[in-house]
Design an enzyme around this catalytic site. Structure first.
Site, mmCIF file in Angstrom:
data_model
loop_
_atom_site.group_PDB
_atom_site.id
_atom_site.type_symbol
_atom_site.label_atom_id
_atom_site.label_comp_id
_atom_site.label_asym_id
_atom_site.label_seq_id
_atom_site.Cartn_x
_atom_site.Cartn_y
_atom_site.Cartn_z
ATOM 1 N N LEU A 1 -1.787 -12.927 -6.260
ATOM 2 C CA LEU A 1 -0.532 -12.948 -7.015
ATOM 3 C C LEU A 1 -0.680 -12.244 -8.367
ATOM 4 O O LEU A 1 0.084 -12.464 -9.296
ATOM 5 C CB LEU A 1 -0.062 -14.402 -7.199
ATOM 6 C CG LEU A 1 0.186 -15.146 -5.876
ATOM 7 C CD1 LEU A 1 0.521 -16.612 -6.130
ATOM 8 C CD2 LEU A 1 1.305 -14.481 -5.070
ATOM 9 N N ASP B 1 1.505 -3.782 -9.563
ATOM 10 C CA ASP B 1 1.289 -5.119 -10.139
ATOM 11 C C ASP B 1 1.529 -5.109 -11.645
ATOM 12 O O ASP B 1 2.185 -5.997 -12.198
ATOM 13 C CB ASP B 1 -0.137 -5.604 -9.851
ATOM 14 C CG ASP B 1 -0.482 -5.569 -8.374
ATOM 15 O OD1 ASP B 1 0.447 -5.467 -7.558
ATOM 16 O OD2 ASP B 1 -1.677 -5.657 -8.051
ATOM 17 N N HIS C 1 0.833 -1.218 0.000
ATOM 18 C CA HIS C 1 0.000 0.000 0.000
ATOM 19 C C HIS C 1 0.864 1.263 0.000
ATOM 20 O O HIS C 1 0.432 2.309 0.466
ATOM 21 C CB HIS C 1 -0.990 -0.002 1.177
ATOM 22 C CG HIS C 1 -2.066 -1.040 1.028
ATOM 23 N ND1 HIS C 1 -3.334 -0.749 0.606
ATOM 24 C CD2 HIS C 1 -2.032 -2.388 1.223
ATOM 25 C CE1 HIS C 1 -4.057 -1.874 0.571
ATOM 26 N NE2 HIS C 1 -3.282 -2.878 0.934
ATOM 27 N N THR C 2 2.067 1.133 -0.482
ATOM 28 C CA THR C 2 2.926 2.308 -0.656
ATOM 29 C C THR C 2 2.828 2.853 -2.075
ATOM 30 O O THR C 2 3.106 4.028 -2.307
ATOM 31 C CB THR C 2 4.404 1.947 -0.374
ATOM 32 O OG1 THR C 2 4.698 0.711 -1.029
ATOM 33 C CG2 THR C 2 4.662 1.800 1.117
ATOM 34 N N ASP C 3 2.428 2.011 -3.028
ATOM 35 C CA ASP C 3 2.502 2.460 -4.446
ATOM 36 C C ASP C 3 1.592 3.650 -4.725
ATOM 37 O O ASP C 3 2.011 4.622 -5.347
ATOM 38 C CB ASP C 3 2.276 1.297 -5.437
ATOM 39 C CG ASP C 3 0.954 0.557 -5.328
ATOM 40 O OD1 ASP C 3 0.188 0.814 -4.368
ATOM 41 O OD2 ASP C 3 0.685 -0.283 -6.215
HETATM 42 C C1 GLA Z 1 -2.793 -4.622 -4.745
HETATM 43 C C2 GLA Z 1 -2.775 -3.421 -5.682
HETATM 44 C C3 GLA Z 1 -1.390 -2.785 -5.728
HETATM 45 C C4 GLA Z 1 -0.842 -2.518 -4.335
HETATM 46 C C5 GLA Z 1 -1.010 -3.731 -3.434
HETATM 47 C C6 GLA Z 1 -0.660 -3.471 -2.000
HETATM 48 O O1 GLA Z 1 -2.007 -5.646 -5.254
HETATM 49 O O2 GLA Z 1 -3.162 -3.804 -6.979
HETATM 50 O O3 GLA Z 1 -1.434 -1.607 -6.503
HETATM 51 O O4 GLA Z 1 -1.434 -1.388 -3.772
HETATM 52 O O5 GLA Z 1 -2.338 -4.244 -3.453
HETATM 53 O O6 GLA Z 1 0.685 -3.208 -1.865
#
Ligand code: GLA
Length: 383
Positions: free
Chosen positions: A128, A175, A37-39
């Site tokens: 994943l 992702d 949840h940093t992106d």
């Molecule tokens: C999901 C979201 C990503 C990211 C993660 C948590 O995978 O698609 O963008 O925020 O959760 O790190």
């Protein structure tokens, strides 16, 4: 049956396509080593692309129709590129196709009509990024079959836009970015603000162990979107553009004036960002012993401050952390279920698997599946 054979067979069976005219594209799923949840806070992440992929077979269509068969679902979809593309009323997988087809032309290049078949082996409920891998494989098919160049970062942004505008998840770019641009035997340290990235080598002696908790990811989208709003509220309170620009000192100075939940959400993101940089440094320098405390702190932060773990996931991580030889373990991905990751010497995999089989079901009544993953290359045409 190989994935490539499966999509070829389906494409021929459904659309009577000449096998010589078929081209194949694939994209990997991902697992994140650090940075949850940093992106979407303009921060840092450290994911790897894994050796589980979505494969798309494509053949030119000589019209403006996209016709696609999803082999694993045994379902088809069809839409016309010359009309406004709208979401599918019932088939959620179709919206990745429709979304990508609608988003890509925004760059000024509508894809050509084509016939497609898709299949994959990325576990679909394990957190994943099977959906990101689907988007990136499709993006390559759409662009390359239309004779257009592929820019990995732009493609990743198109996938994110598909999720945001078409699927309804306000996800960040991690992702799609790693699925598009992953590198064999490397993690990528991604700066989600300027979208630059740096490969961080993962030694062949280090195992990336992924354990799917078997916990169905419930309420993911609404909880995810709520976390994102809370982070924006925290940034606004701290007077910064994004939480990337805040540090622990700034946060401490405002604690008294902040809603305690918003405060804890911010503390997770701020400390997690720092952990990404420390993890990348430790991996690059071969300092494997540093990984344990970093991964443990990340998991605690997700459990206590960001509140995205579940009791079964906490149990699973504890089991993995306690296997002798494991460097570190934590939940990975968006949360509320999905997978956990451990880093360990390769020969420890069997021990992790045995411990999970022995203790996890006993403690939680659930079954978990362990995968030994390799850091793999990103999306592209299969030659
Ligand atoms: C999901 C979201 C990503 C990211 C993660 C948590 O995978 O698609 O963008 O925020 O959760 O790190």
């Amino acid at each position: 049956m190989s994935l490539q054979y499966a999509v070829q067979t389906a494409l021929r069976a459904h659309f009577a396509v000449n096998p010589a005219a078929i081209q194949y594209f694939s994209a990997p799923g991902r697992v994140n080593l650090m940075g949850e949840h940093t992106d979407y806070n303009d921060g840092f992440v450290l994911p790897v692309a894994i050796n589980f992929r979505t494969v798309v077979a494509a053949a030119a269509g000589h019209d403006t129709l996209i016709r696609i068969v999803a082999v694993d679902k045994n379902q088809t979809d069809e839409f016309d590129l010359s009309r406004t593309i709208t979401p599918h009323p019932t088939q959620s997988w179709s919206n990745y196709v429709r979304g990508m087809a609608r988003v890509l032309p925004a760059d000024g290049h509508p894809p050509a009509g084509m016939r497609l078949a898709v299949s994959g082996d990325v576990p679909t409920s394990g957190g994943l990024s099977s959906s990101a891998s689907f988007e990136m494989a499709l993006g390559h098919a759409f662009l390359q079959m239309s004779g257009l160049p592929v820019d990995g970062v732009a493609l990743a942004l198109s996938g994110q836009k598909t999720e945001n505008d078409f699927v309804g998840v306000q996800c960040g770019v991690m992702d799609q970015f790693i699925s598009a641009l992953g590198q064999k035997d490397h993690a990528l340290l991604i700066d989600c603000r300027d979208l630059s990235s740096r490969p961080i080598p993962i030694s062949p002696q280090t195992a990336v162990i992924v354990v799917d908790s078997g916990v169905q990811r419930g309420l993911v989208d609404s909880e995810y979107n709520a976390r994102r709003q809370q982070c924006e509220a925290a940034a606004a309170h701290l007077g910064v553009k994004a939480l990337r620009d805040a540090d622990e000192k700034m946060l401490a100075a405002q604690q008294h004036a902040m809603n305690p939940v918003i405060y804890r959400r911010a503390r997770h993101v701020i400390t997690e960002n720092a952990r990404v940089l420390q993890t990348a440094k430790a991996l690059a320098g071969g300092d494997m012993q540093a990984l344990g405390p970093l991964m443990a702190a990340s998991h605690r932060s997700m459990r206590n401050d960001f509140e995205i773990t579940t009791p079964a996931i906490d149990t699973l991580v504890e089991i993995m952390q306690n296997v002798p030889g494991v460097y570190g373990a934590r939940m990975t991905g968006g949360g509320f279920g999905g997978s956990c990751i451990a880093l360990a010497p390769v020969d420890i995999f069997a021990g992790v698997k045995a411990a999970v089989d022995k203790f996890y079901t006993r403690a939680t009544g659930r079954r978990a599946t362990a995968y030994l993953c390799r850091a793999s290359a990103g999306a592209g045409k299969i030659r």
